[in-house]
Design a protein around this motif. Structure first.
Motif, PDB file in Angstrom:
ATOM      1  N   UNK A  75       0.831  -1.194   0.000  1.00  0.00           N
ATOM      2  CA  UNK A  75       0.000   0.000   0.000  1.00  0.00           C
ATOM      3  C   UNK A  75       0.874   1.256   0.000  1.00  0.00           C
ATOM      4  N   UNK A  76       0.197   2.406  -0.125  1.00  0.00           N
ATOM      5  CA  UNK A  76       0.889   3.701  -0.097  1.00  0.00           C
ATOM      6  C   UNK A  76       0.232   4.681   0.866  1.00  0.00           C
ATOM      7  N   UNK A  97      11.453  -0.327   9.688  1.00  0.00           N
ATOM      8  CA  UNK A  97      11.740   0.785   8.807  1.00  0.00           C
ATOM      9  C   UNK A  97      13.225   0.834   8.484  1.00  0.00           C
ATOM     10  N   UNK A  98      13.556   0.991   7.202  1.00  0.00           N
ATOM     11  CA  UNK A  98      14.951   1.065   6.790  1.00  0.00           C
ATOM     12  C   UNK A  98      15.030   1.570   5.351  1.00  0.00           C
ATOM     13  N   UNK A  99      16.235   1.910   4.924  1.00  0.00           N
ATOM     14  CA  UNK A  99      16.483   2.335   3.549  1.00  0.00           C
ATOM     15  C   UNK A  99      17.424   1.342   2.882  1.00  0.00           C
ATOM     16  N   UNK A 100      17.210   1.088   1.615  1.00  0.00           N
ATOM     17  CA  UNK A 100      18.058   0.140   0.906  1.00  0.00           C
ATOM     18  C   UNK A 100      17.818   0.192  -0.586  1.00  0.00           C
ATOM     19  N   UNK A 101      18.706  -0.440  -1.333  1.00  0.00           N
ATOM     20  CA  UNK A 101      18.591  -0.446  -2.792  1.00  0.00           C
ATOM     21  C   UNK A 101      17.686  -1.562  -3.298  1.00  0.00           C
ATOM     22  N   UNK A 122       3.062  -3.552   3.771  1.00  0.00           N
ATOM     23  CA  UNK A 122       4.391  -3.160   3.307  1.00  0.00           C
ATOM     24  C   UNK A 122       4.294  -1.919   2.428  1.00  0.00           C
ATOM     25  N   UNK A 123       5.242  -0.997   2.622  1.00  0.00           N
ATOM     26  CA  UNK A 123       5.284   0.251   1.871  1.00  0.00           C
ATOM     27  C   UNK A 123       6.705   0.455   1.337  1.00  0.00           C
ATOM     28  N   UNK A 124       6.789   0.914   0.093  1.00  0.00           N
ATOM     29  CA  UNK A 124       8.088   1.238  -0.490  1.00  0.00           C
ATOM     30  C   UNK A 124       7.968   2.565  -1.217  1.00  0.00           C
ATOM     31  N   UNK A 125       8.807   3.524  -0.820  1.00  0.00           N
ATOM     32  CA  UNK A 125       8.789   4.839  -1.445  1.00  0.00           C
ATOM     33  C   UNK A 125      10.179   5.185  -1.968  1.00  0.00           C
ATOM     34  N   UNK A 126      10.174   5.909  -3.068  1.00  0.00           N
ATOM     35  CA  UNK A 126      11.430   6.325  -3.689  1.00  0.00           C
ATOM     36  C   UNK A 126      12.220   7.198  -2.733  1.00  0.00           C
ATOM     37  N   UNK A 127      13.486   6.891  -2.566  1.00  0.00           N
ATOM     38  CA  UNK A 127      14.342   7.673  -1.693  1.00  0.00           C
ATOM     39  C   UNK A 127      15.192   8.642  -2.494  1.00  0.00           C
ATOM     40  N   UNK A 128      16.292   8.159  -3.058  1.00  0.00           N
ATOM     41  CA  UNK A 128      17.165   9.022  -3.841  1.00  0.00           C
ATOM     42  C   UNK A 128      18.046   8.175  -4.744  1.00  0.00           C
ATOM     43  N   UNK A 129      18.614   8.832  -5.737  1.00  0.00           N
ATOM     44  CA  UNK A 129      19.554   8.168  -6.641  1.00  0.00           C
ATOM     45  C   UNK A 129      20.265   9.215  -7.472  1.00  0.00           C
ATOM     46  N   UNK A 155      29.721   9.294 -10.875  1.00  0.00           N
ATOM     47  CA  UNK A 155      29.433   7.865 -10.725  1.00  0.00           C
ATOM     48  C   UNK A 155      27.938   7.681 -10.509  1.00  0.00           C
ATOM     49  N   UNK A 156      27.338   6.872 -11.354  1.00  0.00           N
ATOM     50  CA  UNK A 156      25.894   6.627 -11.236  1.00  0.00           C
ATOM     51  C   UNK A 156      25.637   5.640 -10.108  1.00  0.00           C
ATOM     52  N   UNK A 157      24.762   6.013  -9.196  1.00  0.00           N
ATOM     53  CA  UNK A 157      24.472   5.186  -8.031  1.00  0.00           C
ATOM     54  C   UNK A 157      23.105   4.521  -8.180  1.00  0.00           C
ATOM     55  N   UNK A 158      22.937   3.364  -7.565  1.00  0.00           N
ATOM     56  CA  UNK A 158      21.633   2.682  -7.637  1.00  0.00           C
ATOM     57  C   UNK A 158      20.558   3.445  -6.877  1.00  0.00           C
ATOM     58  N   UNK A 159      19.326   3.241  -7.273  1.00  0.00           N
ATOM     59  CA  UNK A 159      18.203   3.893  -6.619  1.00  0.00           C
ATOM     60  C   UNK A 159      18.028   3.370  -5.193  1.00  0.00           C
ATOM     61  N   UNK A 160      17.796   4.289  -4.281  1.00  0.00           N
ATOM     62  CA  UNK A 160      17.568   3.922  -2.882  1.00  0.00           C
ATOM     63  C   UNK A 160      16.091   4.108  -2.561  1.00  0.00           C
ATOM     64  N   UNK A 161      15.517   3.137  -1.863  1.00  0.00           N
ATOM     65  CA  UNK A 161      14.112   3.198  -1.466  1.00  0.00           C
ATOM     66  C   UNK A 161      13.997   3.204   0.053  1.00  0.00           C
TER      67      UNK A 161
END
Length: 269
Positions: A75-76, A97-101, A122-129, A155-161
């Motif tokens: 859900x969101x 709760x945590x942040x990860x790729x 469960x919820x997943x939201x775009x963090x940064x990249x 350097x291109x980094x992977x998306x973090x959620x």
């Protein structure tokens, strides 16, 4: 010819062999238990939903079923979902709760099963990249200003959620059927003391509960049940316990007005 001494020597020689065998069997069992424990710890360490879990309270809440069929929903709308779960007769066991790729949501379901949750949200939201477009913007800005660009910035980094999961257990049939909180009005300046608002504010009313049948709604404030004034959540627990199975008078605040009504509480089981 065997003498008593030779017999005693023979018997004494046999005991260490038996004792050694028993020690070996015990060591094997202990080793197996240690390996099992280590594998469980490693599994928990590898699962970020388990590693970052925080219990909601110390009541060890879990499913009423010995082997629950744990469900997972994506859900969101976390805040709305929390109220809906409370209204449907669930309570939160805890959350993660945590942040990860990359954290597969199946990890939340697996952990939910291990703690005997009925439902996992469960919820997943775009963090940064740092994407290709971000690098291009950086190059354009440097070209305009004549500035330098650090190679690390290209350097291109992977998306973090940002991940969040909540774990829920179905509650037994409630005596009244409300979730409440004690509200305190913040002081307007440093010389003024914070003032507790009267009664207990209702966050959610469980569907088909005695409270719902008595037309008590979210946002009301419970002031009194029977002869007991409600100043803290423990007062509500004591009141419904005292009047369980009875029809009792209730005083509440609804839309700013004090209202008196009655409610038929469920009996204790």
């Amino acid at each position: 010819m065997r003498t008593p001494d030779s017999q005693s020597v023979s018997t004494a020689a046999a005991k260490p062999a038996l004792f050694t065998k028993q020690k070996f069997m015990l060591f094997a069992l202990l080793s197996a238990g240690t390996l099992l424990l280590c594998s469980q710890l490693m599994a928990a360490e590898a699962n970020p939903y388990a590693k970052n879990y925080k219990a909601q309270n110390t009541s060890q809440l879990k499913s009423l079923s010995a082997q629950p069929d744990t469900k997972m929903l994506l859900s969101n709308h976390k805040e709305d979902d929390n109220i809906s779960m409370l209204e449907d007769g669930y309570d939160m066991m805890g959350s993660t709760g945590f942040s990860g790729t990359d954290a597969p949501v199946d990890g939340a379901l697996q952990f939910g099963k291990s703690i005997k949750a009925d439902t996992v949200l469960v919820y997943r939201k775009y963090g940064s990249a740092k994407t290709g477009s971000a690098k291009f913007d950086l190059i354009k800005q440097a070209a305009k200003t004549g500035g330098e660009i650090d190679e690390k910035d290209l350097v291109e980094e992977p998306t973090v959620y940002n991940y969040y999961a909540s774990y829920w257990a179905k509650l037994p049939t409630p005596l009244l059927g409300v979730h409440v909180i004690k509200l305190v009005k913040a002081a307007s300046d440093e010389n003024e003391k914070a003032q507790a608002e009267p009664g207990l504010k209702i966050l959610a009313v469980i569907k088909e509960s005695p409270a719902a049948k008595a037309n008590i709604v979210k946002g009301d404030s419970l002031l009194k049940i029977g002869d007991l004034a409600l100043n803290k959540p423990d007062d509500l627990f004591a009141a419904v316990k005292r009047y369980a199975g009875q029809t009792v008078a209730i005083e509440l605040q609804h839309n700013g007005e004090v209202v008196k009504t009655s409610v038929a509480l469920n009996a204790r089981r």
